[in-house]
Scaffold this active site. Sequence first.
Site, PDB file in Angstrom:
ATOM      1  N   LYS A  73      23.800  17.065  44.048  1.00 54.97           N
ATOM      2  CA  LYS A  73      24.311  16.048  43.122  1.00 54.97           C
ATOM      3  C   LYS A  73      23.487  14.768  43.236  1.00 54.97           C
ATOM      4  O   LYS A  73      23.104  14.168  42.242  1.00 54.97           O
ATOM      5  CB  LYS A  73      25.791  15.744  43.435  1.00 54.97           C
ATOM      6  CG  LYS A  73      26.725  16.896  43.098  1.00 54.97           C
ATOM      7  CD  LYS A  73      28.097  16.721  43.710  1.00 54.97           C
ATOM      8  CE  LYS A  73      28.903  18.010  43.530  1.00 54.97           C
ATOM      9  NZ  LYS A  73      30.138  18.061  44.247  1.00 54.97           N
ATOM     10  N   GLN A 126      35.281  15.500  47.043  1.00 52.12           N
ATOM     11  CA  GLN A 126      34.672  16.796  47.361  1.00 52.12           C
ATOM     12  C   GLN A 126      35.687  17.702  48.066  1.00 52.12           C
ATOM     13  O   GLN A 126      36.308  17.296  49.045  1.00 52.12           O
ATOM     14  CB  GLN A 126      33.434  16.586  48.244  1.00 52.12           C
ATOM     15  CG  GLN A 126      32.627  17.836  48.496  1.00 52.12           C
ATOM     16  CD  GLN A 126      31.908  18.357  47.251  1.00 52.12           C
ATOM     17  OE1 GLN A 126      31.465  17.589  46.409  1.00 52.12           O
ATOM     18  NE2 GLN A 126      31.813  19.668  47.122  1.00 52.12           N
ATOM     19  N   ASP A 172      34.901  15.477  37.530  1.00 51.64           N
ATOM     20  CA  ASP A 172      35.174  16.887  37.852  1.00 51.64           C
ATOM     21  C   ASP A 172      35.969  17.545  36.722  1.00 51.64           C
ATOM     22  O   ASP A 172      36.011  18.771  36.614  1.00 51.64           O
ATOM     23  CB  ASP A 172      36.034  16.973  39.129  1.00 51.64           C
ATOM     24  CG  ASP A 172      35.216  17.322  40.363  1.00 51.64           C
ATOM     25  OD1 ASP A 172      34.247  18.086  40.225  1.00 51.64           O
ATOM     26  OD2 ASP A 172      35.567  16.823  41.442  1.00 51.64           O
TER      27      ASP A 172
HETATM   28  N1  GUN Z   1      33.902  21.993  46.045  1.00 57.53           N
HETATM   29  C1  GUN Z   1      33.358  23.136  45.545  1.00 57.53           C
HETATM   30  N2  GUN Z   1      33.208  23.042  44.204  1.00 57.53           N
HETATM   31  C2  GUN Z   1      33.684  21.814  43.857  1.00 57.53           C
HETATM   32  C3  GUN Z   1      33.788  21.126  42.611  1.00 57.53           C
HETATM   33  O1  GUN Z   1      33.428  21.625  41.538  1.00 57.53           O
HETATM   34  N3  GUN Z   1      34.316  19.877  42.668  1.00 57.53           N
HETATM   35  C4  GUN Z   1      34.728  19.302  43.842  1.00 57.53           C
HETATM   36  N4  GUN Z   1      35.255  18.073  43.783  1.00 57.53           N
HETATM   37  N5  GUN Z   1      34.638  19.914  45.006  1.00 57.53           N
HETATM   38  C5  GUN Z   1      34.116  21.164  45.007  1.00 57.53           C
END
Ligand code: GUN
Length: 299
Positions: free
Chosen positions: A64, A108, A131
């Site tokens: 990211k 996360q 998200d």
């Molecule tokens: N952990 C694994 N995939 C994701 C996601 O798409 N969003 C978030 N916030 N955490 C994750």
Amino acid sequence: MPLGIYIISIFMTAQILSAKPCVEKVKQDLKKRCESLKARGCHPSMSVILVGDNSASMSYIRNKKKLCEEIGAKFTLHQLLPGISGDEFLNIVHTLNNDSATHGIIIQLPVADHLAVLNLPQLVTPSKDIDGFHGENTRKLFEGSTDLKLLLPCTPKGCVNLLRHYGYDVDGKDVVIVGRSLIVGKPLSLLLTNLNATVTLTHSRTKNLRELTKKADIVVAAIGKGHFLDRSFFDPSRKTIVIDVGMNTLNGKLVGDVNTENVKEVVSAISPVPGGVGPMTVLSLIDNLITAAENQLKG
Ligand code: GUN
């Protein structure tokens, strides 16, 4: 299998739906949108809240950060101690929700059990919920929206954009989704339904799963079990397109939910792991960040 189909199938090998060409194209577009925002005094900024140091989470976060930097957006990691209290955690989310210089926030997942009870999807304010987990954003899917510019859940959006990039339209297609998670299976079933696909949402308790996948035009594997689907799930004459959402570790190796080597001669196209849905998901997240910043600038 009739002899003709057998002969065709032994020479057929699946098209690999790599995210790379799509990512390169969309990245340029995101860069331009980011520059245009900056020229208007808004520097798009993403904040990621991580509790602890889960190694898979750290790896997702690096991806990211890299993409944010490549398009010129700001990225801040708020790494919190695993023992942080619920009140302290809520305070940090609240501060970021009210910070006008933060346009997108991610909590996360997974977080520690004592925080998981906090109704996490509803904590980030909907306009910064990149998200796409907040009820106000997922409600748009229930209402039938097909607008991929909304803050929609990133993996479903990434799956649809990957199919579109390779010219596969889901309109009128029979799609079988294997896996009913809150992040992938359920929202994807709604998004595809809105796009006029006929969707069957299956899961670990589905009876006769092979009968369903064998009749599908498109199979999305999102069950979280390494190499769960092999060639016995596909009918070569259907020319099935397979989207593999899985990220599993099997014998120390990152693998998808589909055993690609085993199925590549019986399906017509398949997304690779790694290099398929994963990068498309990060791309959707950055797209959501820029969209969120554009909306916040408009007021
Ligand atoms: N952990 C694994 N995939 C994701 C996601 O798409 N969003 C978030 N916030 N955490 C994750």
